[in-house]
Write a protein that holds these residues in place. Structure first.
Motif, PDB file in Angstrom:
ATOM      1  N   MET A 190       0.847  -1.190   0.000  1.00  0.00           N
ATOM      2  CA  MET A 190       0.000   0.000   0.000  1.00  0.00           C
ATOM      3  C   MET A 190       0.881   1.238   0.000  1.00  0.00           C
ATOM      4  O   MET A 190       1.738   1.398   0.875  1.00  0.00           O
ATOM      5  CB  MET A 190      -0.906  -0.031   1.235  1.00  0.00           C
ATOM      6  N   ASN A 191       0.693   2.110  -0.982  1.00  0.00           N
ATOM      7  CA  ASN A 191       1.505   3.317  -1.128  1.00  0.00           C
ATOM      8  C   ASN A 191       0.625   4.561  -1.125  1.00  0.00           C
ATOM      9  O   ASN A 191      -0.537   4.521  -1.538  1.00  0.00           O
ATOM     10  CB  ASN A 191       2.292   3.269  -2.445  1.00  0.00           C
ATOM     11  N   PHE A 192       1.214   5.656  -0.689  1.00  0.00           N
ATOM     12  CA  PHE A 192       0.513   6.934  -0.617  1.00  0.00           C
ATOM     13  C   PHE A 192       1.056   7.907  -1.664  1.00  0.00           C
ATOM     14  O   PHE A 192       2.214   7.835  -2.069  1.00  0.00           O
ATOM     15  CB  PHE A 192       0.689   7.567   0.766  1.00  0.00           C
ATOM     16  N   ARG A 193       0.200   8.823  -2.086  1.00  0.00           N
ATOM     17  CA  ARG A 193       0.595  10.031  -2.810  1.00  0.00           C
ATOM     18  C   ARG A 193       0.379  11.200  -1.853  1.00  0.00           C
ATOM     19  O   ARG A 193      -0.586  11.204  -1.091  1.00  0.00           O
ATOM     20  CB  ARG A 193      -0.266  10.244  -4.061  1.00  0.00           C
ATOM     21  N   ILE A 194       1.249  12.198  -1.923  1.00  0.00           N
ATOM     22  CA  ILE A 194       1.149  13.320  -0.988  1.00  0.00           C
ATOM     23  C   ILE A 194       1.279  14.642  -1.734  1.00  0.00           C
ATOM     24  O   ILE A 194       2.123  14.787  -2.624  1.00  0.00           O
ATOM     25  CB  ILE A 194       2.239  13.236   0.107  1.00  0.00           C
ATOM     26  N   GLU A 199      -1.852  16.232  -4.466  1.00  0.00           N
ATOM     27  CA  GLU A 199      -1.745  14.811  -4.119  1.00  0.00           C
ATOM     28  C   GLU A 199      -2.111  13.940  -5.312  1.00  0.00           C
ATOM     29  O   GLU A 199      -1.460  12.938  -5.595  1.00  0.00           O
ATOM     30  CB  GLU A 199      -2.645  14.520  -2.914  1.00  0.00           C
ATOM     31  N   GLY A 200      -3.146  14.324  -6.060  1.00  0.00           N
ATOM     32  CA  GLY A 200      -3.554  13.547  -7.224  1.00  0.00           C
ATOM     33  C   GLY A 200      -2.528  13.549  -8.342  1.00  0.00           C
ATOM     34  O   GLY A 200      -2.511  12.644  -9.180  1.00  0.00           O
ATOM     35  N   MET A 201      -1.653  14.561  -8.369  1.00  0.00           N
ATOM     36  CA  MET A 201      -0.618  14.649  -9.401  1.00  0.00           C
ATOM     37  C   MET A 201       0.655  13.913  -9.032  1.00  0.00           C
ATOM     38  O   MET A 201       1.505  13.659  -9.885  1.00  0.00           O
ATOM     39  CB  MET A 201      -0.267  16.111  -9.672  1.00  0.00           C
ATOM     40  N   ALA A 202       0.812  13.580  -7.763  1.00  0.00           N
ATOM     41  CA  ALA A 202       2.067  12.978  -7.292  1.00  0.00           C
ATOM     42  C   ALA A 202       2.226  11.553  -7.814  1.00  0.00           C
ATOM     43  O   ALA A 202       1.250  10.856  -8.089  1.00  0.00           O
ATOM     44  CB  ALA A 202       2.113  12.988  -5.767  1.00  0.00           C
ATOM     45  N   ASP A 203       3.475  11.125  -7.962  1.00  0.00           N
ATOM     46  CA  ASP A 203       3.762   9.734  -8.305  1.00  0.00           C
ATOM     47  C   ASP A 203       3.390   8.832  -7.134  1.00  0.00           C
ATOM     48  O   ASP A 203       3.239   9.285  -5.999  1.00  0.00           O
ATOM     49  CB  ASP A 203       5.250   9.557  -8.617  1.00  0.00           C
TER      50      ASP A 203
END
Length: 312
Positions: free
Chosen positions: A96-100, A126-130
């Motif tokens: 499980m990974n997060f975008r911030i 956050e939606g644009m982050a890898d």
């Protein structure tokens, strides 16, 4: 009734969200919830240690504000590094990974929550982050330029829905595999053992000494994990449980499953039906009757926990 007062303040806002959460839930709801609980324990602890305040926790998302941009940024980097390390002991398909996203701006405070463009921009970033990455605005980058061990890749001006003007966005370049650094006690990553099992992806993981999770948190995560594997016909599921919880409450049962095999489907169905009645009733006599009938049953440890609970 008089409307509650609105306050304004300048804040550093961090928005985080789990990448592919719906897909993970579709594959295995119980294991995904257990993983989210454990990952959120890591994330929430880092935010607290960085003097942040959590305002929104809808499902798999986190919204927090910090008294300084440096604290927000350092927390974001520590979160990504900590989650990367926690993921190393998990199979690839359940990691499980997060975008911030991080923004600094004016926010409205009402009824203990924050609103406004400053919050919306952080969420869009956050939606644009890898996956496992961080995006920030130019204002954040300019403030941090010489204060942090990271570089910033210019992604150009971006237009966001419901935001009046374009904003310049930067992708943060940092070493996700480095040790997380924050003031205060270091967290322990719940999935990492001592690396002694050569068959796991955690074989090269370093043990981490401290643990800021409460016993209740750890117990609930373990119970949720066991509940996700207890009806499996795959012995590897029980081996994975034993690797993850070598001193867990269900160790004897997991080992018995590996040595003796699972009970028949019919026997299992009868026991599950009995337990469902016991659990919904919550009566101590019924719990004791279950333990007498199924002394090696799959719910014995949970039954004993219920008997030992408050008021028993």
């Amino acid at each position: 009734m008089e409307a509650p007062p609105l306050d304004r303040k300048l804040a550093a806002i961090l928005a985080a969200d789990v990448e592919g959460y719906s897909r993970l839930m579709h594959v295995n709801e119980e294991l995904t919830l257990a993983t989210l609980t454990s990952h959120r324990t890591i994330v929430d602890g880092i935010i607290e240690r960085a003097k942040g305040e959590i305002f929104g926790t809808a499902g798999d998302s986190v919204l927090a504000e910090f008294p300084s941009i440096v604290l927000a940024f350092n927390a974001a980097v520590a979160m990504q590094q900590s989650i990367w390390r926690a993921n190393q002991a998990l199979p690839d398909e359940v990691r499980m990974n997060f975008r911030i996203g991080i923004n600094v701006g004016d926010v409205l405070v009402k009824n203990g929550n924050i609103f406004g463009d400053g919050v919306n921009i952080a969420a869009r970033l956050e939606g644009m982050a890898d996956v496992g990455g961080i995006c920030v605005t130019r204002g954040v980058r300019d403030h941090l330029r010489d204060r942090v061990d990271a570089t910033f890749e210019d992604l150009g001006e971006k237009t966001f829905k419901n935001i009046a003007r374009p904003l310049r966005v930067f992708r943060v370049q940092f070493d996700r595999e480095s040790d997380p650094v924050l003031d205060g006690p270091e967290p322990r990553f719940p999935y990492l053992d001592d690396g002694s099992d050569k068959g796991t992806s955690a074989q090269n993981a370093e043990p981490i000494p401290a643990d800021y999770r409460t016993p209740d948190d750890m117990q609930q995560v373990e119970i949720a994990y066991w509940d996700s594997v207890r009806q499996s016909n795959d012995p590897n599921e029980y081996r994975q449980y034993l690797r993850r919880y070598p001193n867990g409450k269900f160790v004897d049962l997991a080992q018995a499953r590996l040595e003796n095999g699972k009970p028949s489907t019919e026997e299992l169905a009868v026991e599950v039906a009995f337990w469902d009645t016991v659990r919904s009733d919550g009566n101590a006599a019924m719990i004791e009757a279950y333990l007498a009938r199924y002394p090696q049953g799959q719910f014995c440890d949970l039954a004993r926990l219920m008997l030992a609970g408050p008021g028993r």
